[in-house]
Scaffold this motif. Structure first.
Motif, mmCIF file in Angstrom:
data_model
loop_
_atom_site.group_PDB
_atom_site.id
_atom_site.type_symbol
_atom_site.label_atom_id
_atom_site.label_comp_id
_atom_site.label_asym_id
_atom_site.label_seq_id
_atom_site.Cartn_x
_atom_site.Cartn_y
_atom_site.Cartn_z
ATOM 1 N N LEU A 52 1.748 -39.877 75.253
ATOM 2 C CA LEU A 52 1.968 -38.727 76.425
ATOM 3 C C LEU A 52 1.321 -37.645 75.944
ATOM 4 O O LEU A 52 1.763 -36.969 74.977
ATOM 5 C CB LEU A 52 3.416 -38.706 76.824
ATOM 6 N N GLY A 53 0.361 -37.036 76.683
ATOM 7 C CA GLY A 53 0.164 -35.533 76.375
ATOM 8 C C GLY A 53 0.913 -34.591 76.889
ATOM 9 O O GLY A 53 2.065 -35.064 77.377
ATOM 10 N N PRO A 54 0.729 -33.222 76.857
ATOM 11 C CA PRO A 54 1.744 -32.338 77.022
ATOM 12 C C PRO A 54 2.005 -32.485 78.734
ATOM 13 O O PRO A 54 1.115 -32.364 79.624
ATOM 14 C CB PRO A 54 1.267 -31.351 76.910
ATOM 15 N N HIS A 55 3.299 -32.407 79.103
ATOM 16 C CA HIS A 55 3.805 -32.598 80.529
ATOM 17 C C HIS A 55 5.237 -31.943 80.864
ATOM 18 O O HIS A 55 5.588 -31.304 79.864
ATOM 19 C CB HIS A 55 3.769 -34.211 80.929
ATOM 20 N N ASP A 56 5.223 -31.970 82.078
ATOM 21 C CA ASP A 56 6.407 -30.888 82.480
ATOM 22 C C ASP A 56 7.921 -31.571 82.269
ATOM 23 O O ASP A 56 8.748 -31.198 82.917
ATOM 24 C CB ASP A 56 6.399 -30.343 84.042
ATOM 25 N N GLY A 57 8.019 -32.841 81.741
ATOM 26 C CA GLY A 57 9.051 -33.699 81.851
ATOM 27 C C GLY A 57 8.961 -34.845 82.944
ATOM 28 O O GLY A 57 9.867 -35.668 82.958
ATOM 29 N N ARG A 58 8.217 -34.657 84.048
ATOM 30 C CA ARG A 58 8.167 -35.376 85.103
ATOM 31 C C ARG A 58 6.738 -36.079 85.086
ATOM 32 O O ARG A 58 6.184 -36.539 86.114
ATOM 33 C CB ARG A 58 8.465 -34.891 86.352
ATOM 34 N N LYS A 111 5.652 -45.651 63.756
ATOM 35 C CA LYS A 111 5.469 -46.273 64.866
ATOM 36 C C LYS A 111 5.625 -45.435 66.178
ATOM 37 O O LYS A 111 5.364 -45.814 67.292
ATOM 38 C CB LYS A 111 6.531 -47.200 64.888
ATOM 39 N N GLN A 112 5.983 -44.024 65.910
ATOM 40 C CA GLN A 112 6.146 -43.180 66.794
ATOM 41 C C GLN A 112 4.698 -42.524 67.272
ATOM 42 O O GLN A 112 3.890 -42.197 66.506
ATOM 43 C CB GLN A 112 6.975 -42.069 66.490
ATOM 44 N N TRP A 113 4.567 -42.075 68.641
ATOM 45 C CA TRP A 113 3.540 -41.381 69.169
ATOM 46 C C TRP A 113 3.793 -39.874 68.911
ATOM 47 O O TRP A 113 5.109 -39.501 68.789
ATOM 48 C CB TRP A 113 3.146 -41.486 70.718
#
Lengths: 121, 410
Positions: B244-250, B309-311
């Motif tokens: 996931l790139g930067p996002h607003d939580g939704r 194992k984490q992104w």
């Protein structure tokens, strides 16, 4: 999906979204303070928010004498914004919208941005 | 890059761009496209596959596919949908580009509705929302009726339309921007096509990046009020376990939101082929023009995005913290209050911005810019926000559970 994964996924979603809200409001307050300190000549403006909680916090910050008392519009629906902007449209005051309210009602606010002094924090 | 098939339609009006990154199990949209009520020569179908897989899911509907392009990205590279959008835009021969879900159902007037909307309106970007059904008995896809998809198990039907189209409170989150986006190809080229910035790598992306920049450039965003797509449940639709790139939580990209807020029109990172088309007088393009920057083969490598194992979420060069923009530059870090991004105040930016060699040093200096009393209040504001959100979401969750229970969906 495993239940634990599902819970973790939802928790991350809650945390990220709430953090976004916190950051957004902090950003608004810090920049309002910055405007007050560095650009005192641009004091006259209306703050547009989408949350009564945030409006109350701004009011509390005014009580603590951290912020001046601004005129605040709380906009929940696009229709409210249309009514407010029509009624108060004649003013020359700078409109300051939170990033969140701008993104929620950008269809209308993008138009408003083209027509008058308007910043998004 | 390799073409499995090339379109021989000479003058289609509409180019449908469908994407795959070796994950799609079903391309049933193609079946519905074969039943449209207009001349088949009026539209072309372009499939863009990110890797090298020749999907078996397409084979049953191969007659409906006009162009089929494999980008042949290496398997150790993470998927970037915007690169595929750009490949589709360059390849398209149609006047209108349609980027839509390939595993949704559409009615027979779907393409006609799009053409009509563009004939009746100029300077628009058109979106078509999607009814979504959560019933698991439609998986694997078994061709339910449209009435079944909008019936029991439909999670967003309100008064015969989608909740998103009816909504006027939070359209960005309640409408499905990725379902179907239509814009004139010339307009998409004019805004520099889709943004190939690393922020859009993986699940946090979508055609709304272009929608927002089209709106900034003066186009009107329209949502069709009568035409819809119909989507049934399948595993992995919420992007679980994706980078996931930067996002607003939704899951809306904050980089795209920043573009909307700042009024930016051009992408942060433009595709070379799109730029060439934008700057040239001949916009017809062609299938041989598309280019993939060689640097992507390194920067989008999966092992660079992982820690164990984490992104590692949202690798980006620009952050916002406590209302200050923090930019990473080759010389170090620069920070300034977000308000200085605005043209009214930007003249003062150079005098007021702070510089430091490391991020932590800069953050410390920025914190000192905030008056002491406010700095002490920030954690209180944060706690109050968390608490009120937790109560609000718990209420919403119970409300939705009750609604689904009353519909008989577990």
């Amino acid at each position: 999906m495993l239940l634990t994964n599902r819970i973790a996924f939802r928790w991350h979603q809650f945390r990220d979204e709430t953090q976004g809200l916190v950051e957004g409001f902090q950003s608004l307050v810090v920049n309002l303070v910055y405007l007050r300190l560095k650009f005192p000549e641009k004091q006259s403006f209306v703050v547009i928010l989408d949350s009564r909680r945030e409006a109350i916090m701004l009011w509390l910050l005014w009580l603590c004498n951290i912020l001046p008392r601004y005129k605040v519009w709380v906009i929940r629906r696009t229709g409210d914004l249309e009514l407010r902007s029509q009624r108060d449209f004649g003013g020359e005051m700078l409109l300051v919208a939170s990033a969140r309210v701008f993104c929620k009602h950008y269809g209308l606010l993008v138009e408003l941005r083209r027509q008058r002094r308007f910043i998004v924090l | 890059m390799k073409f499995i098939k090339r379109s021989d339609r000479t003058q289609p009006k509409v180019s449908l761009i469908l994407l795959d990154w070796s994950v799609r199990e079903s391309f049933h949209l193609l079946d519905y496209l074969g039943k449209q009520d207009i001349d088949r020569d009026l539209f072309e179908v372009i499939i863009i596959e990110y890797y090298s897989r020749i999907s078996d899911a397409i084979r049953p509907f191969e007659a409906q596919v006009d162009s089929w392009l494999l980008l042949e990205m290496p398997n150790d590279c993470y998927y970037h949908k915007h690169l595929m959008y750009n490949a589709g835009i360059v390849t398209a021969k149609g006047e209108i580009c349609v980027i839509c879900d390939s595993d949704a159902m559409v009615k027979k007037g779907f393409i006609r509705s799009i053409i009509t909307e563009f004939e009746n309106n100029s300077g628009i970007v058109l979106h078509i929302d999607q009814f979504r059904n959560a019933r698991k008995d439609f998986y694997p896809f078994n061709y339910p009726d449209f009435a079944e998809v909008t019936g029991k198990g439909c999670i967003n039907k309100v008064g015969g339309k989608t909740r998103g189209v009816m909504d006027d409170k939070d359209t960005i989150h309640n409408r499905n921007y990725g379902a179907c986006m239509c814009a004139r190809r010339a307009d998409l080229i004019e805004i520099g096509g889709a943004d190939e910035h690393i922020d859009y790598l993986g699940h946090i992306c979508g055609p709304y990046d272009m929608t927002f920049r089209l709106v900034n450039s003066g186009h009107r965003e329209i949502w069709h009020q009568a035409e819809f797509m119909y989507h049934t449940w399948h595993p992995g639709q919420a992007g679980e376990d994706n980078y996931l790139g930067p996002h607003d939580g939704r899951h809306v990209s904050t980089t795209a939101l920043d573009a909307l807020i700042s009024g930016r029109v051009l992408p942060l990172l433009e595709n070379a082929a799109i730029r060439q088309l934008r700057l040239s007088s001949d916009k017809s393009g062609g299938t041989n023009q598309f280019e993939i920057a060689p640097a992507y083969l390194d920067t989008w490598r999966k092992d660079k995005l992982r820690a164990g194992k984490q992104w590692i979420a949202g690798k980006t060069s620009r952050k916002v913290r406590h209302g200050f923009v923090v930019n990473r530059t080759p010389e170090g870090f620069i920070g300034y209050p977000k308000v200085l991004d605005h043209p009214t105040f930007s003249k003062a930016r150079e005098a007021l911005e702070l510089r430091a060699a490391t991020e932590s040093m800069l953050l410390e200096r920025l914190d000192n810019e905030i008056p002491g009393r406010l700095r002490r209040l920030l954690p209180v504001i944060s706690t109050l926000t968390y608490l009120s959100r937790a109560f609000g979401l718990a209420f919403l969750y119970l409300q939705r559970r009750l609604l689904r229970f009353s519909q008989g969906v577990v």
